[in-house]
Design a protein around this motif. Sequence first.
Motif, PDB file in Angstrom:
ATOM      1  N   UNK A   1      52.770  24.386  -4.211  1.00 39.86           N
ATOM      2  CA  UNK A   1      52.828  23.008  -4.720  1.00 39.86           C
ATOM      3  C   UNK A   1      53.793  22.175  -3.909  1.00 39.86           C
ATOM      4  N   UNK A   2      54.931  22.762  -3.604  1.00 44.56           N
ATOM      5  CA  UNK A   2      55.915  22.062  -2.781  1.00 44.56           C
ATOM      6  C   UNK A   2      55.346  21.757  -1.393  1.00 44.56           C
ATOM      7  N   UNK A   3      54.638  22.730  -0.835  1.00 45.51           N
ATOM      8  CA  UNK A   3      54.037  22.528   0.498  1.00 45.51           C
ATOM      9  C   UNK A   3      53.061  21.350   0.480  1.00 45.51           C
ATOM     10  N   UNK A   4      52.205  21.318  -0.522  1.00 41.86           N
ATOM     11  CA  UNK A   4      51.198  20.244  -0.572  1.00 41.86           C
ATOM     12  C   UNK A   4      51.858  18.896  -0.845  1.00 41.86           C
ATOM     13  N   UNK A   5      52.849  18.891  -1.747  1.00 45.94           N
ATOM     14  CA  UNK A   5      53.572  17.646  -2.040  1.00 45.94           C
ATOM     15  C   UNK A   5      54.251  17.133  -0.771  1.00 45.94           C
ATOM     16  N   UNK A   6      54.822  18.050  -0.015  1.00 43.42           N
ATOM     17  CA  UNK A   6      55.501  17.684   1.234  1.00 43.42           C
ATOM     18  C   UNK A   6      54.511  17.076   2.230  1.00 43.42           C
ATOM     19  N   UNK A   7      53.335  17.682   2.317  1.00 45.95           N
ATOM     20  CA  UNK A   7      52.328  17.180   3.264  1.00 45.95           C
ATOM     21  C   UNK A   7      51.868  15.779   2.861  1.00 45.95           C
TER      22      UNK A   7
ATOM     23  N   UNK B   1      47.779  25.570   7.109  1.00 46.49           N
ATOM     24  CA  UNK B   1      46.325  25.672   6.921  1.00 46.49           C
ATOM     25  C   UNK B   1      45.943  25.203   5.517  1.00 46.49           C
ATOM     26  N   UNK B   2      46.757  25.589   4.546  1.00 47.25           N
ATOM     27  CA  UNK B   2      46.511  25.139   3.171  1.00 47.25           C
ATOM     28  C   UNK B   2      46.771  23.635   3.046  1.00 47.25           C
ATOM     29  N   UNK B   3      47.850  23.178   3.659  1.00 46.63           N
ATOM     30  CA  UNK B   3      48.186  21.745   3.626  1.00 46.63           C
ATOM     31  C   UNK B   3      47.016  20.914   4.152  1.00 46.63           C
ATOM     32  N   UNK B   4      46.400  21.386   5.229  1.00 47.49           N
ATOM     33  CA  UNK B   4      45.298  20.626   5.838  1.00 47.49           C
ATOM     34  C   UNK B   4      44.091  20.552   4.908  1.00 47.49           C
ATOM     35  N   UNK B   5      43.771  21.668   4.254  1.00 44.98           N
ATOM     36  CA  UNK B   5      42.612  21.652   3.350  1.00 44.98           C
ATOM     37  C   UNK B   5      42.894  20.750   2.146  1.00 44.98           C
ATOM     38  N   UNK B   6      44.127  20.826   1.631  1.00 49.30           N
ATOM     39  CA  UNK B   6      44.483  19.983   0.475  1.00 49.30           C
ATOM     40  C   UNK B   6      44.467  18.503   0.857  1.00 49.30           C
TER      41      UNK B   6
ATOM     42  N   UNK C   1      49.223  23.123  12.667  1.00 52.63           N
ATOM     43  CA  UNK C   1      48.995  21.825  13.295  1.00 52.63           C
ATOM     44  C   UNK C   1      48.490  20.824  12.253  1.00 52.63           C
ATOM     45  N   UNK C   2      49.137  19.666  12.211  1.00 51.65           N
ATOM     46  CA  UNK C   2      48.625  18.608  11.336  1.00 51.65           C
ATOM     47  C   UNK C   2      47.370  18.036  11.961  1.00 51.65           C
ATOM     48  N   UNK C   3      46.320  17.827  11.150  1.00 51.25           N
ATOM     49  CA  UNK C   3      45.050  17.376  11.707  1.00 51.25           C
ATOM     50  C   UNK C   3      44.797  15.897  11.440  1.00 51.25           C
TER      51      UNK C   3
ATOM     52  N   UNK D   1      34.415  24.803  -4.865  1.00 47.23           N
ATOM     53  CA  UNK D   1      35.625  25.623  -4.766  1.00 47.23           C
ATOM     54  C   UNK D   1      35.605  26.301  -3.402  1.00 47.23           C
ATOM     55  N   UNK D   2      36.605  26.012  -2.602  1.00 52.61           N
ATOM     56  CA  UNK D   2      36.608  26.470  -1.213  1.00 52.61           C
ATOM     57  C   UNK D   2      37.654  27.571  -1.031  1.00 52.61           C
ATOM     58  N   UNK D   3      37.207  28.729  -0.586  1.00 53.92           N
ATOM     59  CA  UNK D   3      38.151  29.822  -0.306  1.00 53.92           C
ATOM     60  C   UNK D   3      38.832  29.568   1.024  1.00 53.92           C
ATOM     61  N   UNK D   4      40.137  29.849   1.065  1.00 53.44           N
ATOM     62  CA  UNK D   4      40.861  29.815   2.347  1.00 53.44           C
ATOM     63  C   UNK D   4      41.671  31.115   2.380  1.00 53.44           C
ATOM     64  N   UNK D   5      41.023  32.157   2.897  1.00 53.11           N
ATOM     65  CA  UNK D   5      41.585  33.507   2.746  1.00 53.11           C
ATOM     66  C   UNK D   5      41.292  34.416   3.933  1.00 53.11           C
ATOM     67  N   UNK D   6      40.890  33.837   5.059  1.00 46.97           N
ATOM     68  CA  UNK D   6      40.609  34.668   6.238  1.00 46.97           C
ATOM     69  C   UNK D   6      39.429  35.609   6.038  1.00 46.97           C
TER      70      UNK D   6
END
Length: 300
Positions: free
Chosen positions: A24-30, A234-239, A1-3, A254-259
């Motif tokens: 990188x592509x995912x974040x660039x896309x977001x 989930x990564x896109x949202x944090x970035x 979900x986009x926040x 430095x924020x972990x996003x790893x469940x």
Amino acid sequence: MTMFKADLFKGKRFLVTGGGTGLGREMADEYAKLGAEVYICGRRGPVVEETAKELAKANNTRVTALECDIRVPDAVEDMMTRIFNEGPIDGLVNNAAGNFISRTKDLSPNGFNAIANIVFHGTFYVTLAAGKRWIEAKKKANVISILTTWVWNGGPFTVPSAMSKAGLNIMTKSLAVEWAQHGIRLNAIAPGPFPTKGAWERLNPGSIRGGTMGTQQDSSASNNPMGRVGQMQELRNLATFLMADGCDYLTGETIAIDGGAFLAGGGNFSQLSKLGDSEWEGIRQMIKGANEKDRAKRTV
Ligand code: HXC
Ligand code: NAP
């Protein structure tokens, strides 16, 4: 979900290194989806070109592909000059990296340098090239570096990556203080497993061929406290959060996003201690095959 609201990054311009593939592509896309103009770079010209075309079309914004090897300081300077000639960017994502699993005793100095030259040196060159231009232009800006949780608990069988990323963790904290007076924030993200072709071919080569090598297989999901790997959104949202105006007081983190994986001790490759010589030789050959295919598509 986009926040986030649809035009959050309208008027913003970002560079994502290694933005042609994977995370990188995912974040660039977001960022493009949220209205930003985006630059992406990588060594394989056709790969970044193709991605830029696709992201520009999908998001109706400008996405520019730049063929650049971040290991080469002059190439990084040329790229940054070209970008800043069009106006200063607002943010940089240090995402480009190289990695492979190997017993450390099997590494040659070249093998170590193949990783450290990209991750440790290359990321510094890019950060410096952007930072000095921002300071000169008195431009408020943001850096996000993509690390791993190994910066906290070490990375057996990925020692050059773990050492290099740990260095970038300290770069983040050091420059957060040194460049705060210039309005430059630096933060980092330490993702857990987010399956990508680039990472899985080099870190999980058995699994990509049906688990016959008996390496990680599906352990990235089953060993995770949440029982799953990360979802790209989930990564896109944090970035996005870290890059956005509104969290201006957040720097040096430095924020972990790893469940919760690294807290549970499953965040690295310690289980590979079981493998013997022939299994490691098989792994090496599979990674070599993946590297050769990628190298055939680049000129450097
Ligand atoms: C031991 C190896 C090896 C292996 C290469 N080498 N693969 N040594 N085991 N599996 C050695 C070679 O023998 C050589 O040393 C040296 O490394 C350089 O090899 P090249 O193939 O010439 O390197 P190069 O073409 O520069 O490619 C760089 C690379 C490659 C890093 C090796 O993997 C690459 O281009 N990677 C980019 C993409 C990538 O890695 N993505 C994954 C990021 S994932 P000698 O002495 O023989 O000359 C990531 C995820 C982390 O970081 C977290 C996940 C949870
Ligand atoms: P990937 O698709 O292989 O991404 C790596 C990118 O870096 C590629 O686009 C590659 O393009 C680029 N690159 C490598 N060397 C470069 C150089 N010298 N100059 C310019 N670009 C270069 O793998 P990924 O999984 O998305 O990894 C992206 C980032 O996330 C990395 O920092 C990685 O350490 C981190 N990470 C990933 C995971 C995961 O689970 N996937 C977990 C933790 C951290 P070229 O080969 O064309 O140059």
